[in-house]
Each structure stands twice: as C-alpha cells, then as structure tokens.
Write a protein that holds these residues in place. Structure first.
Motif, PDB file in Angstrom:
ATOM      1  N   ILE A 107       5.306  -2.471  -7.271  1.00  0.00           N
ATOM      2  CA  ILE A 107       5.885  -1.601  -6.245  1.00  0.00           C
ATOM      3  C   ILE A 107       6.125  -2.398  -4.968  1.00  0.00           C
ATOM      4  O   ILE A 107       7.204  -2.339  -4.373  1.00  0.00           O
ATOM      5  CB  ILE A 107       4.970  -0.386  -5.966  1.00  0.00           C
ATOM      6  N   VAL A 108       5.136  -3.177  -4.552  1.00  0.00           N
ATOM      7  CA  VAL A 108       5.281  -3.989  -3.342  1.00  0.00           C
ATOM      8  C   VAL A 108       6.416  -4.997  -3.516  1.00  0.00           C
ATOM      9  O   VAL A 108       7.230  -5.192  -2.610  1.00  0.00           O
ATOM     10  CB  VAL A 108       3.959  -4.701  -2.995  1.00  0.00           C
ATOM     11  N   ALA A 109       6.524  -5.608  -4.684  1.00  0.00           N
ATOM     12  CA  ALA A 109       7.590  -6.579  -4.936  1.00  0.00           C
ATOM     13  C   ALA A 109       8.958  -5.922  -4.816  1.00  0.00           C
ATOM     14  O   ALA A 109       9.872  -6.469  -4.196  1.00  0.00           O
ATOM     15  CB  ALA A 109       7.422  -7.204  -6.321  1.00  0.00           C
ATOM     16  N   LYS A 110       9.126  -4.741  -5.408  1.00  0.00           N
ATOM     17  CA  LYS A 110      10.411  -4.027  -5.325  1.00  0.00           C
ATOM     18  C   LYS A 110      10.736  -3.668  -3.877  1.00  0.00           C
ATOM     19  O   LYS A 110      11.888  -3.773  -3.455  1.00  0.00           O
ATOM     20  CB  LYS A 110      10.383  -2.749  -6.164  1.00  0.00           C
ATOM     21  N   LEU A 111       9.738  -3.222  -3.125  1.00  0.00           N
ATOM     22  CA  LEU A 111       9.968  -2.870  -1.728  1.00  0.00           C
ATOM     23  C   LEU A 111      10.421  -4.084  -0.936  1.00  0.00           C
ATOM     24  O   LEU A 111      11.394  -4.016  -0.178  1.00  0.00           O
ATOM     25  CB  LEU A 111       8.705  -2.268  -1.111  1.00  0.00           C
ATOM     26  N   ARG A 112       9.746  -5.199  -1.112  1.00  0.00           N
ATOM     27  CA  ARG A 112      10.105  -6.422  -0.380  1.00  0.00           C
ATOM     28  C   ARG A 112      11.481  -6.938  -0.789  1.00  0.00           C
ATOM     29  O   ARG A 112      12.227  -7.466   0.035  1.00  0.00           O
ATOM     30  CB  ARG A 112       9.049  -7.491  -0.591  1.00  0.00           C
ATOM     31  N   GLU A 113      11.828  -6.773  -2.069  1.00  0.00           N
ATOM     32  CA  GLU A 113      13.141  -7.201  -2.553  1.00  0.00           C
ATOM     33  C   GLU A 113      14.268  -6.406  -1.899  1.00  0.00           C
ATOM     34  O   GLU A 113      15.402  -6.865  -1.846  1.00  0.00           O
ATOM     35  CB  GLU A 113      13.233  -7.043  -4.065  1.00  0.00           C
ATOM     36  N   SER A 114      13.954  -5.224  -1.404  1.00  0.00           N
ATOM     37  CA  SER A 114      14.990  -4.388  -0.789  1.00  0.00           C
ATOM     38  C   SER A 114      15.448  -4.939   0.553  1.00  0.00           C
ATOM     39  O   SER A 114      16.408  -4.452   1.124  1.00  0.00           O
ATOM     40  CB  SER A 114      14.505  -2.946  -0.644  1.00  0.00           C
ATOM     41  N   GLY A 115      14.759  -5.963   1.056  1.00  0.00           N
ATOM     42  CA  GLY A 115      15.214  -6.651   2.260  1.00  0.00           C
ATOM     43  C   GLY A 115      14.511  -6.223   3.530  1.00  0.00           C
ATOM     44  O   GLY A 115      13.598  -5.389   3.516  1.00  0.00           O
ATOM     45  N   PRO A 116      14.964  -6.809   4.651  1.00  0.00           N
ATOM     46  CA  PRO A 116      14.355  -6.501   5.945  1.00  0.00           C
ATOM     47  C   PRO A 116      14.396  -5.004   6.235  1.00  0.00           C
ATOM     48  O   PRO A 116      15.356  -4.325   5.883  1.00  0.00           O
ATOM     49  CB  PRO A 116      15.222  -7.269   6.944  1.00  0.00           C
ATOM     50  N   GLY A 117      13.350  -4.523   6.863  1.00  0.00           N
ATOM     51  CA  GLY A 117      13.267  -3.108   7.203  1.00  0.00           C
ATOM     52  C   GLY A 117      12.591  -2.270   6.130  1.00  0.00           C
ATOM     53  O   GLY A 117      12.546  -1.047   6.233  1.00  0.00           O
ATOM     54  N   TRP A 118      12.043  -2.934   5.113  1.00  0.00           N
ATOM     55  CA  TRP A 118      11.461  -2.165   4.010  1.00  0.00           C
ATOM     56  C   TRP A 118      10.271  -1.330   4.461  1.00  0.00           C
ATOM     57  O   TRP A 118      10.083  -0.211   3.975  1.00  0.00           O
ATOM     58  CB  TRP A 118      11.077  -3.073   2.841  1.00  0.00           C
ATOM     59  N   GLN A 119       9.501  -1.817   5.419  1.00  0.00           N
ATOM     60  CA  GLN A 119       8.349  -1.048   5.883  1.00  0.00           C
ATOM     61  C   GLN A 119       8.806   0.214   6.609  1.00  0.00           C
ATOM     62  O   GLN A 119       8.209   1.285   6.449  1.00  0.00           O
ATOM     63  CB  GLN A 119       7.456  -1.901   6.779  1.00  0.00           C
TER      64      GLN A 119
END
Length: 99
Positions: free
Chosen positions: A71-83
């Motif tokens: 899940i964390v990997a997919k979120l980070r792959e979505s690019g800047p602003g993922w948080q």
C-alpha cells in the motif's frame, strides 16, 4: 541547469531561439538598478491577477501509522503530494459518517 555566464545552456524551459531573442539586451548599470521599481508597483493590476494565494491553513499532526508495504509503495508511486491525497481520502471517508 544553471545559466552560463556568457552563453546559452539548455534547460529551464528555454530554447536557443529564446536566448537569441534576448541576448542583445545590455546589462543594467548600478544607477538603473537603483531606480528600478517593483513589478507590483509598475503593473498593479497584472500583479494582482497573477498573485498566488495559499488555501486555508490547517494545523497537522505528525503521526505514525502502520500500513502494508504494498500500500505504501503504491501511494509513493502516485507521485508528489501523496500524503495530502491520503489525508483528503481519509477526510472524505470520515465525512461520509464512517467511523
């Protein structure tokens, strides 16, 4: 990429043609710099029309949460602003009344 002292360096969205269009502009003297006025003073309407404003400010708390690695990997792959997107998704979920 930094601009060369006396020549064109590619990058920053400028082309060689752009460089050639302005390359014959003379350097400012100290007197010209001293007499220069701020952009917003010279073009107040234009300055106001392009002024960027930040949205409403919220305080945020740094927390620690345990999530699956995939899940964390997919979120980070979505690019800047993922948080921020995760924050918005949680807010939308809570606004639906799910607690």
């Amino acid at each position: 990429m930094a601009r060369a002292q006396n020549g064109f360096v590619s990058g920053q969205g400028y082309t060689k043609e752009d460089w050639d269009d302005v390359s014959d502009n003379p350097e400012w003297t100290a007197e010209e710099i001293a007499q220069a006025k701020p952009f917003a003073e010279v073009f107040p309407e234009l300055a106001e029309s392009i002024r960027r404003q930040r949205g409403p400010q919220r305080t945020k708390a740094a927390i620690s949460i345990r999530l699956d690695d995939d899940i964390v990997a997919k979120l980070r792959e979505s690019g800047p602003g993922w948080q921020s997107r995760v924050n918005d998704a949680i807010r939308a979920w809570l606004d639906k009344g799910v607690t």
